[in-house]
Scaffold this motif. Structure first.
Motif, PDB file in Angstrom:
ATOM      1  N   VAL A   1      46.824  45.965  41.038  1.00  0.00           N
ATOM      2  CA  VAL A   1      45.403  45.746  40.745  1.00  0.00           C
ATOM      3  C   VAL A   1      44.812  46.873  39.904  1.00  0.00           C
ATOM      4  CG1 VAL A   1      43.111  45.451  41.763  1.00  0.00           C
ATOM      5  CG2 VAL A   1      45.097  44.353  42.817  1.00  0.00           C
ATOM      6  N   TYR A   2      45.159  48.124  40.225  1.00  0.00           N
ATOM      7  CA  TYR A   2      44.548  49.276  39.558  1.00  0.00           C
ATOM      8  C   TYR A   2      45.522  50.093  38.706  1.00  0.00           C
ATOM      9  CZ  TYR A   2      40.477  48.518  42.545  1.00  0.00           C
ATOM     10  OH  TYR A   2      39.393  47.979  43.169  1.00  0.00           O
TER      11      TYR A   2
ATOM     12  N   LYS B   1      46.964  38.353  37.748  1.00  0.00           N
ATOM     13  CA  LYS B   1      46.462  39.586  37.149  1.00  0.00           C
ATOM     14  C   LYS B   1      46.041  39.367  35.705  1.00  0.00           C
ATOM     15  CE  LYS B   1      47.619  44.431  36.324  1.00  0.00           C
ATOM     16  NZ  LYS B   1      48.632  45.496  36.456  1.00  0.00           N
TER      17      LYS B   1
ATOM     18  N   TYR C   1      42.004  38.109  40.275  1.00  0.00           N
ATOM     19  CA  TYR C   1      41.747  39.129  41.280  1.00  0.00           C
ATOM     20  C   TYR C   1      40.562  39.998  40.902  1.00  0.00           C
ATOM     21  CZ  TYR C   1      45.304  38.729  44.881  1.00  0.00           C
ATOM     22  OH  TYR C   1      46.031  38.328  45.969  1.00  0.00           O
ATOM     23  N   GLY C   2      40.405  40.255  39.607  1.00  0.00           N
ATOM     24  CA  GLY C   2      39.272  41.058  39.164  1.00  0.00           C
ATOM     25  C   GLY C   2      37.945  40.466  39.586  1.00  0.00           C
TER      26      GLY C   2
ATOM     27  N   ILE D   1      37.529  41.119  43.356  1.00  0.00           N
ATOM     28  CA  ILE D   1      37.306  42.553  43.534  1.00  0.00           C
ATOM     29  C   ILE D   1      35.860  42.899  43.190  1.00  0.00           C
ATOM     30  CG2 ILE D   1      37.886  44.837  42.641  1.00  0.00           C
ATOM     31  CD1 ILE D   1      39.938  43.654  44.559  1.00  0.00           C
ATOM     32  N   CYS D   2      35.350  42.277  42.148  1.00  0.00           N
ATOM     33  CA  CYS D   2      33.952  42.483  41.753  1.00  0.00           C
ATOM     34  C   CYS D   2      33.010  42.044  42.869  1.00  0.00           C
ATOM     35  CB  CYS D   2      33.662  41.717  40.468  1.00  0.00           C
ATOM     36  SG  CYS D   2      31.929  41.786  39.940  1.00  0.00           S
TER      37      CYS D   2
ATOM     38  N   ASN E   1      42.854  37.555  35.356  1.00  0.00           N
ATOM     39  CA  ASN E   1      41.756  38.314  35.964  1.00  0.00           C
ATOM     40  C   ASN E   1      41.166  37.620  37.188  1.00  0.00           C
ATOM     41  OD1 ASN E   1      40.267  40.716  35.972  1.00  0.00           O
ATOM     42  ND2 ASN E   1      38.493  39.706  35.070  1.00  0.00           N
TER      43      ASN E   1
ATOM     44  N   CYS F   1      27.593  45.055  38.812  1.00  0.00           N
ATOM     45  CA  CYS F   1      28.423  44.150  39.602  1.00  0.00           C
ATOM     46  C   CYS F   1      27.740  42.800  39.795  1.00  0.00           C
ATOM     47  CB  CYS F   1      28.713  44.766  40.978  1.00  0.00           C
ATOM     48  SG  CYS F   1      30.058  45.967  40.966  1.00  0.00           S
TER      49      CYS F   1
END
Length: 212
Positions: A150-151, A63, A68-69, A72-73, A66, A205
């Motif tokens: 995540v959020y 996390k 996972y970010g 996710i993107c 980033n 994105c």
């Protein structure tokens, strides 16, 4: 024309509602698995790897870095491109986040009594009652934890959705009637503004993905 996003706990009737609404409204069904397939093709990533990223809760290290970010993107980019065709029902677990900010999306949350869910799990997996209860608790806890990590949000928070419906006192037919009426309301109709907003989100994105 509109977009509908359905969120639910495991075996809470979301797939049945999706099928009924798809036939009623003439909307295309879009699953998380289909989005993952398109994402894997677009960004040359192994499908199973993306599936793990959406199922396994990230560690604190992942996390903070980033990692996972980034994925996710990628997945959000594929989903936004898929819903651009409009008249879509997305029945994945994170539509309330991936599609946040789009005015023509009705974000729906389905709740169902535990025994309703238990019967579904028992029928599908041939579990006994206790095994079915443990399965439901485990899957729900994993998804809730994933969203929190995540959020930093509570997966069940009603403020994440435009509408929350409980199957306790409503039949599927009545729920379809209500949802079909609301999704056709002008508040959720696709407009020039919503199309522009979607195009901007897709561009953002794609830029983030390219830079990554």
């Amino acid at each position: 024309m509109s977009i509908l996003s359905i969120s639910r706990g495991t075996k809470s009737g979301g797939l049945e509602l999706t099928d009924r609404l798809s036939k009623r409204l003439g909307y295309k069904k879009l699953s998380r698995e289909e989005v993952i397939i398109e994402c894997a093709k677009k960004f040359n990533i192994i499908e199973e790897f993306l599936q793990v990223k959406l199922d396994k809760t990230p560690s604190l290290w992942q996390k903070f870095t980033n990692e996972y970010g980034l994925y996710i993107c990628f997945i959000q980019c594929a989903l936004l491109q898929a819903v651009k065709q409009d008249n879509v029902i997305y029945h994945g677990h994170t539509g309330q986040f991936f599609l946040k900010g789009l005015p023509n999306v009705l974000k729906l949350r389905i709740e169902a009594p535990l025994e309703y869910r238990v019967r579904s799990v028992m029928a599908e997996f041939n579990y006994d009652h206790d095994q079915a209860v443990e399965y439901i608790k485990k899957v729900d806890a994993e998804r809730k934890h994933w969203v929190k990590m995540v959020y930093n949000q509570d997966w069940c928070d009603p403020s994440l959705y435009d509408m929350c419906i409980n199957l306790q006192n409503m039949s599927m037919d009545n729920i379809c009637d209500v949802v079909a009426m609301i999704v056709e309301h002008r508040d959720f109709k696709t407009s020039e503004g919503s199309i522009k907003r979607l195009d901007n989100m897709i561009l953002q994105c794609n830029v983030e993905a390219a830079l990554a």
